[in-house]
Design a protein around this motif. Structure first.
Motif, mmCIF file in Angstrom:
data_model
loop_
_atom_site.group_PDB
_atom_site.id
_atom_site.type_symbol
_atom_site.label_atom_id
_atom_site.label_comp_id
_atom_site.label_asym_id
_atom_site.label_seq_id
_atom_site.Cartn_x
_atom_site.Cartn_y
_atom_site.Cartn_z
ATOM 1 N N GLN A 29 1.652 28.504 -3.799
ATOM 2 C CA GLN A 29 0.540 29.384 -3.433
ATOM 3 C C GLN A 29 -0.371 29.701 -4.610
ATOM 4 O O GLN A 29 -1.592 29.765 -4.472
ATOM 5 C CB GLN A 29 1.092 30.683 -2.833
ATOM 6 C CG GLN A 29 0.013 31.625 -2.306
ATOM 7 C CD GLN A 29 0.614 32.831 -1.617
ATOM 8 O OE1 GLN A 29 1.829 33.037 -1.627
ATOM 9 N NE2 GLN A 29 -0.226 33.653 -1.017
ATOM 10 N N SER A 30 0.205 29.872 -5.782
ATOM 11 C CA SER A 30 -0.586 30.293 -6.937
ATOM 12 C C SER A 30 -1.622 29.257 -7.357
ATOM 13 O O SER A 30 -2.631 29.601 -7.976
ATOM 14 C CB SER A 30 0.335 30.601 -8.118
ATOM 15 O OG SER A 30 1.153 29.480 -8.411
ATOM 16 N N THR A 31 -1.392 27.976 -7.026
ATOM 17 C CA THR A 31 -2.354 26.934 -7.380
ATOM 18 C C THR A 31 -2.979 26.280 -6.149
ATOM 19 O O THR A 31 -3.779 25.366 -6.284
ATOM 20 C CB THR A 31 -1.677 25.831 -8.224
ATOM 21 O OG1 THR A 31 -0.700 25.159 -7.417
ATOM 22 C CG2 THR A 31 -1.002 26.414 -9.456
ATOM 23 N N ASN A 32 -2.569 26.735 -4.968
ATOM 24 C CA ASN A 32 -3.056 26.174 -3.704
ATOM 25 C C ASN A 32 -2.802 24.669 -3.635
ATOM 26 O O ASN A 32 -3.649 23.896 -3.187
ATOM 27 C CB ASN A 32 -4.550 26.472 -3.516
ATOM 28 C CG ASN A 32 -5.025 26.185 -2.096
ATOM 29 O OD1 ASN A 32 -4.247 26.291 -1.158
ATOM 30 N ND2 ASN A 32 -6.283 25.802 -1.953
ATOM 31 N N GLN A 33 -1.609 24.264 -4.078
ATOM 32 C CA GLN A 33 -1.220 22.857 -4.050
ATOM 33 C C GLN A 33 -0.001 22.657 -3.149
ATOM 34 O O GLN A 33 0.907 23.506 -3.120
ATOM 35 C CB GLN A 33 -0.847 22.350 -5.449
ATOM 36 C CG GLN A 33 -2.006 22.142 -6.395
ATOM 37 C CD GLN A 33 -1.499 21.700 -7.752
ATOM 38 O OE1 GLN A 33 -1.079 22.522 -8.573
ATOM 39 N NE2 GLN A 33 -1.524 20.385 -7.990
ATOM 40 N N THR A 34 0.018 21.545 -2.462
ATOM 41 C CA THR A 34 1.197 21.134 -1.708
ATOM 42 C C THR A 34 1.823 19.940 -2.406
ATOM 43 O O THR A 34 1.121 19.003 -2.795
ATOM 44 C CB THR A 34 0.828 20.758 -0.257
ATOM 45 O OG1 THR A 34 0.282 21.912 0.397
ATOM 46 C CG2 THR A 34 2.059 20.297 0.513
ATOM 47 N N PHE A 35 3.136 19.996 -2.580
ATOM 48 C CA PHE A 35 3.862 18.921 -3.262
ATOM 49 C C PHE A 35 4.865 18.293 -2.316
ATOM 50 O O PHE A 35 5.547 18.982 -1.557
ATOM 51 C CB PHE A 35 4.610 19.469 -4.479
ATOM 52 C CG PHE A 35 3.736 19.892 -5.611
ATOM 53 C CD1 PHE A 35 3.510 19.052 -6.693
ATOM 54 C CD2 PHE A 35 3.126 21.148 -5.609
ATOM 55 C CE1 PHE A 35 2.703 19.445 -7.741
ATOM 56 C CE2 PHE A 35 2.322 21.547 -6.659
ATOM 57 C CZ PHE A 35 2.107 20.695 -7.725
ATOM 58 N N GLU A 36 4.932 16.977 -2.360
ATOM 59 C CA GLU A 36 6.055 16.277 -1.748
ATOM 60 C C GLU A 36 7.232 16.371 -2.718
ATOM 61 O O GLU A 36 7.033 16.335 -3.935
ATOM 62 C CB GLU A 36 5.721 14.806 -1.523
ATOM 63 C CG GLU A 36 4.576 14.567 -0.547
ATOM 64 C CD GLU A 36 4.225 13.106 -0.447
ATOM 65 O OE1 GLU A 36 3.823 12.684 0.648
ATOM 66 O OE2 GLU A 36 4.357 12.387 -1.459
ATOM 67 N N PHE A 37 8.424 16.502 -2.166
ATOM 68 C CA PHE A 37 9.578 16.479 -3.064
ATOM 69 C C PHE A 37 10.759 15.822 -2.393
ATOM 70 O O PHE A 37 10.896 15.807 -1.174
ATOM 71 C CB PHE A 37 9.936 17.901 -3.542
ATOM 72 C CG PHE A 37 10.644 18.763 -2.535
ATOM 73 C CD1 PHE A 37 12.028 18.826 -2.495
ATOM 74 C CD2 PHE A 37 9.928 19.538 -1.630
ATOM 75 C CE1 PHE A 37 12.681 19.636 -1.583
ATOM 76 C CE2 PHE A 37 10.566 20.350 -0.718
ATOM 77 C CZ PHE A 37 11.960 20.404 -0.691
ATOM 78 N N LYS A 38 11.592 15.217 -3.225
ATOM 79 C CA LYS A 38 12.851 14.642 -2.760
ATOM 80 C C LYS A 38 13.949 15.126 -3.695
ATOM 81 O O LYS A 38 13.710 15.470 -4.851
ATOM 82 C CB LYS A 38 12.797 13.116 -2.750
ATOM 83 C CG LYS A 38 12.639 12.477 -4.113
ATOM 84 C CD LYS A 38 12.811 10.968 -4.043
ATOM 85 C CE LYS A 38 12.835 10.358 -5.448
ATOM 86 N NZ LYS A 38 13.189 8.941 -5.438
ATOM 87 N N LYS A 39 15.145 15.183 -3.178
ATOM 88 C CA LYS A 39 16.246 15.741 -3.949
ATOM 89 C C LYS A 39 17.471 14.837 -3.837
ATOM 90 O O LYS A 39 17.637 14.110 -2.870
ATOM 91 C CB LYS A 39 16.605 17.162 -3.519
ATOM 92 C CG LYS A 39 17.097 17.306 -2.075
ATOM 93 C CD LYS A 39 15.958 17.328 -1.074
ATOM 94 C CE LYS A 39 16.473 17.520 0.352
ATOM 95 N NZ LYS A 39 15.404 17.403 1.350
#
Length: 431
Positions: A394-404
């Protein structure tokens, strides 16, 4: 193991890091089978480097075959490397979940390949690691794993990816009724924190880490963030960060020093291509992103569940081990009659129950020493075809894909309870 790596192939593998038992190298060539892969090579102690690893019908002893009798692939493994892979695939993967565990595949190697690797990486390894061990030249295979610091097949595209590796350690305090009064301190102080005191006394670290594993497993976003921030402040060998597969924070082959102003500034600058925020705020935002992913992924919840399979502690499991191995209990032999009563229920248990206790202890020990990786990349606007999970910062208005993924260390399927008991009880009283 259809492919066998030769001496000339060594130049395409670069040093990525190492632990106590293995070297890890990443592939830089163009052969499709190895793109996006890392290799785990077993090490041998210098004192025993010339002891040849012999193949046999099983790498396990008779008692170990009894313990893992339900896992045919494991008990029929001809050497420890193959047995390790089968342990991860057939025991740990079902417990932790297939989306978290990469059991890898074995690839054949020649001695000349291993010798070339040894010469290639020796100057990149920490000196103390080199003094302790070198590549085990008697192996005829190595373990190939996906490079979890990158996205699929190492294809970076136009988006940089950043990966965080965390080794969380034990996420709970043991409450077993078999814990003695002499070691009762471990009911209130985590094993990690006790080891910190021991490492400080032995000069292995210069400052105690503020990290408490219980914080990471707490389930609270605020407390989880504190744990991750504490790991960043004192990474040692528990926290590393990679950018496009290259290490940018933490130690390669051992513990990293505490994060000073220079290290923090270099890391902040390295995040500029990933975190869209003002200078001075990027690190904080990344740690927030990691917190969100840890909370969303459920990886620590699954790890904790498996860790808690050990509900008797080593001080209970050692008694079950002696019963399984049909040996006189060396622990009880040092106790008086009144003290022995505490363990009567363990020694009167059925063989199946004793086997279960020892198996659960060994499986839990693996989960207690696992590390996991979370890999991020900024999601492109309008991209809806990804199969990866997403997290919004929210703080940067970015959406990230992630895998774990959860990466097991060498699996302790082999019963070494005498040594384990002594070392673990000793470490419980190191304060």
């Amino acid at each position: 193991m259809e492919v066998i790596l030769q001496e000339e192939d060594a130049g395409k593998w670069v040093y990525r890091g190492e632990g106590a038992a293995n070297l890890v190298l990443a592939y830089t060539g163009s052969f499709p089978t190895f793109i996006g892969k890392v290799m785990r090579i077993r090490k041998a102690p210098r004192s025993g480097a010339e002891v040849m690893t012999m193949r046999s019908p099983s790498a396990l002893t008779a008692h170990e075959r009894l313990l893992w009798k339900d896992v045919h692939e494991l008990i029929s493994s001809p050497d420890n490397e193959i047995a390790n892979q089968h342990f991860v695939h057939h025991v740990m993967k079902p417990l932790l979940g297939s989306k978290f565990v990469d059991a890898g595949m074995l690839v054949g190697v020649t001695r000349e390949f291993l010798e070339s690797i040894e010469k290639k990486v020796i100057y990149q390894r920490p000196a103390w690691r080199v003094d302790n061990a070198l590549v085990d030249m008697h192996r005829d295979s190595v373990l190939l794993l996906s490079d979890h610091s990158l996205f699929t097949h190492g294809n970076l595209g136009s988006s940089p990816c950043i990966s965080v590796e965390i080794k969380p350690k034990w996420g709970f305090l043991p409450l077993s009724r078999y814990i003695s009064e002499e070691t009762a301190v471990k009911r209130t102080i985590t094993r990690f924190q006790m080891h910190q005191v021991l490492k400080l006394q032995q000069g292995e670290i210069s400052l105690l880490s503020e990290y408490n594993p219980l914080d990471l497993f707490s389930g609270s976003k605020e407390i989880t963030f504190k744990a991750i921030k504490d790991l960043f402040t004192s990474p040692q060998n528990n926290f590393r960060v990679f950018m496009n597969g290259s290490l940018i924070f933490g130690g390669l082959g051992g513990g990293a020093e505490n994060t000073n102003i220079c290290i923090a500034k270099a890391f902040e600058d390295a995040l500029e291509s990933v975190i869209q925020s003002d200078d001075g705020l990027r690190t904080e935002n990344l740690l927030t992103l990691v917190t969100e992913a840890v909370q969303t992924s459920g990886v620590v919840d699954r790890l904790l569940e498996v860790q808690k399979l050990d509900n008797v502690d080593i001080e209970g499991a050692i008694h079950a081990y002696y019963d399984v191995s049909h040996q006189q209990c060396m622990v009880c032999s040092q106790l008086n009659a009144e003290q022995q009563k505490r363990y009567t229920s363990l020694h009167s248990a059925s063989l199946d129950e004793s086997l279960r206790i020892v198996k659960d202890f060994l499986v839990a020990a693996t989960a207690k020493d696992c590390s996991f990786m979370i890999c991020f990349r900024p999601r492109k606007e309008g991209d809806t075809g990804s199969v990866c999970d997403n997290v919004y910062l929210q703080s940067t208005n970015q959406t990230f894909e992630f895998k774990k993924s959860s990466v097991s260390r060498t699996a302790p399927f082999k019963v070494q309870a005498k040594a384990t008991c002594k070392s673990m009880i000793a470490s419980s009283t190191c304060t």
